[in-house]
Design a protein around this motif. Sequence first.
Motif, short mmCIF file in Angstrom:
data_model
loop_
_atom_site.label_atom_id
_atom_site.label_comp_id
_atom_site.label_asym_id
_atom_site.label_seq_id
_atom_site.Cartn_x
_atom_site.Cartn_y
_atom_site.Cartn_z
N ARG A 71 3.35 9.07 -1.87
CA ARG A 71 2.52 9.67 -2.91
C ARG A 71 1.84 8.62 -3.78
O ARG A 71 0.73 8.83 -4.28
N THR A 72 2.54 7.51 -3.99
CA THR A 72 2.01 6.49 -4.90
C THR A 72 1.74 5.15 -4.22
O THR A 72 1.23 4.24 -4.86
N ASN A 73 2.09 5.03 -2.95
CA ASN A 73 2.01 3.74 -2.27
C ASN A 73 0.92 3.78 -1.21
O ASN A 73 1.08 4.40 -0.15
N SER A 74 -0.18 3.09 -1.48
CA SER A 74 -1.28 3.06 -0.52
C SER A 74 -0.90 2.31 0.75
O SER A 74 -1.51 2.52 1.81
N LYS A 75 0.11 1.42 0.65
CA LYS A 75 0.56 0.69 1.83
C LYS A 75 1.08 1.62 2.91
O LYS A 75 0.88 1.37 4.11
N ILE A 76 1.76 2.69 2.50
CA ILE A 76 2.29 3.64 3.48
C ILE A 76 1.15 4.24 4.29
O ILE A 76 1.23 4.36 5.52
N ARG A 77 0.09 4.61 3.62
CA ARG A 77 -1.07 5.17 4.33
C ARG A 77 -1.68 4.13 5.26
O ARG A 77 -2.17 4.45 6.35
N GLU A 78 -1.65 2.85 4.85
CA GLU A 78 -2.16 1.79 5.71
C GLU A 78 -1.31 1.66 6.97
O GLU A 78 -1.83 1.46 8.07
N TYR A 79 0.02 1.80 6.84
CA TYR A 79 0.90 1.70 8.00
C TYR A 79 0.66 2.86 8.97
O TYR A 79 0.73 2.69 10.19
N ILE A 80 0.38 4.05 8.43
CA ILE A 80 0.08 5.19 9.30
C ILE A 80 -1.21 4.93 10.08
O ILE A 80 -1.31 5.25 11.27
N GLN A 81 -2.19 4.33 9.42
CA GLN A 81 -3.42 3.97 10.12
C GLN A 81 -3.17 2.92 11.20
O GLN A 81 -3.78 2.97 12.27
N LEU A 82 -2.26 2.00 10.93
CA LEU A 82 -1.91 1.01 11.94
C LEU A 82 -1.21 1.66 13.13
O LEU A 82 -1.41 1.24 14.28
N THR B 9 0.21 -9.23 20.08
CA THR B 9 0.29 -10.40 19.21
C THR B 9 -0.63 -10.23 18.00
O THR B 9 -0.23 -10.48 16.86
N GLU B 10 -1.85 -9.79 18.25
CA GLU B 10 -2.78 -9.53 17.15
C GLU B 10 -2.22 -8.43 16.24
O GLU B 10 -2.30 -8.51 15.01
N PHE B 11 -1.63 -7.40 16.85
CA PHE B 11 -1.14 -6.28 16.07
C PHE B 11 0.03 -6.70 15.18
O PHE B 11 0.11 -6.28 14.00
N LEU B 12 0.94 -7.50 15.69
CA LEU B 12 2.08 -7.96 14.88
C LEU B 12 1.59 -8.80 13.70
O LEU B 12 2.14 -8.72 12.59
N ALA B 13 0.57 -9.62 13.93
CA ALA B 13 -0.02 -10.40 12.83
C ALA B 13 -0.62 -9.47 11.77
O ALA B 13 -0.52 -9.72 10.57
N MET B 14 -1.22 -8.37 12.21
CA MET B 14 -1.77 -7.39 11.28
C MET B 14 -0.67 -6.75 10.44
O MET B 14 -0.83 -6.51 9.24
N LEU B 15 0.49 -6.48 11.06
CA LEU B 15 1.62 -5.91 10.31
C LEU B 15 2.08 -6.87 9.23
O LEU B 15 2.39 -6.46 8.10
N VAL B 16 2.15 -8.15 9.56
CA VAL B 16 2.57 -9.15 8.58
C VAL B 16 1.57 -9.19 7.43
O VAL B 16 1.95 -9.21 6.24
N ASN B 17 0.29 -9.20 7.75
CA ASN B 17 -0.73 -9.22 6.69
C ASN B 17 -0.72 -7.95 5.85
O ASN B 17 -1.22 -7.94 4.73
N ALA B 18 -0.13 -6.88 6.39
CA ALA B 18 -0.02 -5.62 5.65
C ALA B 18 1.28 -5.53 4.85
O ALA B 18 1.55 -4.48 4.25
N GLY B 19 2.09 -6.60 4.85
CA GLY B 19 3.27 -6.61 3.99
C GLY B 19 4.60 -6.45 4.67
O GLY B 19 5.63 -6.30 4.00
N LEU B 20 4.63 -6.49 6.00
CA LEU B 20 5.89 -6.40 6.73
C LEU B 20 6.33 -7.80 7.15
O LEU B 20 5.51 -8.68 7.39
N ASN B 21 7.64 -8.01 7.22
CA ASN B 21 8.19 -9.25 7.79
C ASN B 21 8.57 -8.98 9.24
O ASN B 21 9.18 -7.95 9.54
N VAL B 22 8.22 -9.89 10.13
CA VAL B 22 8.43 -9.68 11.56
C VAL B 22 9.11 -10.91 12.16
O VAL B 22 8.67 -12.04 11.94
N LEU B 23 10.17 -10.66 12.91
CA LEU B 23 10.87 -11.71 13.67
C LEU B 23 10.84 -11.30 15.13
O LEU B 23 11.28 -10.19 15.49
N VAL B 24 10.32 -12.18 15.98
CA VAL B 24 10.11 -11.86 17.39
C VAL B 24 10.81 -12.90 18.26
O VAL B 24 10.74 -14.11 17.97
#
Length: 485
Positions: free
Chosen positions: A285-296, A385-400
């Motif tokens: 409801r208040t977090n635009s990041k959540i909507r960004e993750y749904i778009q991803l 690989t591009e997609f995981l980088a996009m997740l990081v730039n969107a505020g997620l931490n990723v370990l692969v």
Amino acid sequence: MRITVRNLGVLKEAAIDLKPLTIFVGPNNAGKTWLAYVLAGIFGPYGYEEYVQSDEQEDIVRNYPSLENALENLLKTGSATIDLVQFAENYAELYFNNVARSTSNWMCEFVGSQMASFDRLDVAISLDERKKHLLERVLNFSLRREISGSLHGPSLSIRKKRGERNLSVYIATQFIATDENAPEEAVVEPPSPDIIKEFLLRAVFEIIHRSLYPNIRILPAERTTFITFPFAKREVQEESATLKETSPEQETRAMLAPVGHFLHMISSAFDDESVERAQRARSMRTNSKIREYIQLAQLLEKQILRGDMKISPAKAAGQVNGDVTQEILFQPDDSNTLEIAIASSMVKELSPLVLYLRYLILSDELLIMDEPEMNLHPEAQAKITEFLAMLVNAGLNVLVTTHSPYVVDHLANLLKAAEKTDEEKEAVRNEFYLQRTDAFITKDKVSVYLIEDGSAKNALDGDGVIQWNTFGDVSDRISEIYFKL
């Protein structure tokens, strides 16, 4: 954040700088997955539960003088406050190192082994620049916990409001009765000192623990085996209710804990009444990041999976307990709908990531993905690989963990592209598979380690060049054989 691990199976020593995007690359049986799982255990709910449930709680309290003082005041006067930001400043690193030191006691259970030995395992943690981030999250953490008394109202309460430094705890000793037949005042019997102590320990360390990473999400190599099974909704609801107080790994100790964690995650995604989905709905409801993750998630479906995923409507699963089942469906086009079990191997591999992004993800979580390239065509490996980088730039931490030269080599391209000006980025973005400039990632967000020969070598130099030869050596050898023939 700097983590040093010694004597983890064949991995004798590894010093890891954990960044928003961390890559472990190397041959089989080098220790990549075990290293990732050690970090998952420490920073996830498993390490927290093992620490706060220890039989040595008295010794634990003594390690943190301000916590010991607060507990003493609580037992004497019935109330206490702790400046939790100052507590984290003084003790957060000590706390995580204490959790890390206990790994040798529970690592066998965590990886589901009765034969492996972790007696000499040693893990040390330096929070470094991550500490500032942790302190900000502690300040903005909110918590409300109660233990109900023998009469109406709580007998023990803990409060921590968002934006306030102090955690307050108090013991209720009496209340005004609302029942006209009850006495005007009635005494509430307080919990025992041991219960009070564990209650306070749990609250304080939950805030510290989850302020580093709110959640740890694991997509293990075994993910395709389980994603094809229908999920019973009744079982999901019961598990979710139980897991309000206990970690997902504790409920599935008979199996590899990361697999249990994964199953719980998928179950929560299926259940629209789960605790995690309810938390996500509130945040959206208040977090635009959540909507960004749904778009991803939609981008992952359209650009990589080339179709749409959905969860089937609930249907009866026979006469046993009145369960209903649901399953994942994949639509490659408007005229075809497939059960996930007969979809392509790539769809099976990446469908858990779609569910996670669509239904569960919260900002700043840590996603651990074992071999994202499994069953993927080289082009799809470059895309992920591009997609995981996009997740990081969107505020997620990723370990692969990976064996793929395509993943590592294409990451180098993304690092190079990030160095360009905004105008230059727009000029080159169409050269990339997803044609998105938010896939370009700066080297300060990335670490790459070559795990081989019992050690971890930093493969990313100061110029953003990835120096590694684990795959190149094999290519050279194959060429040599060819020319000799």
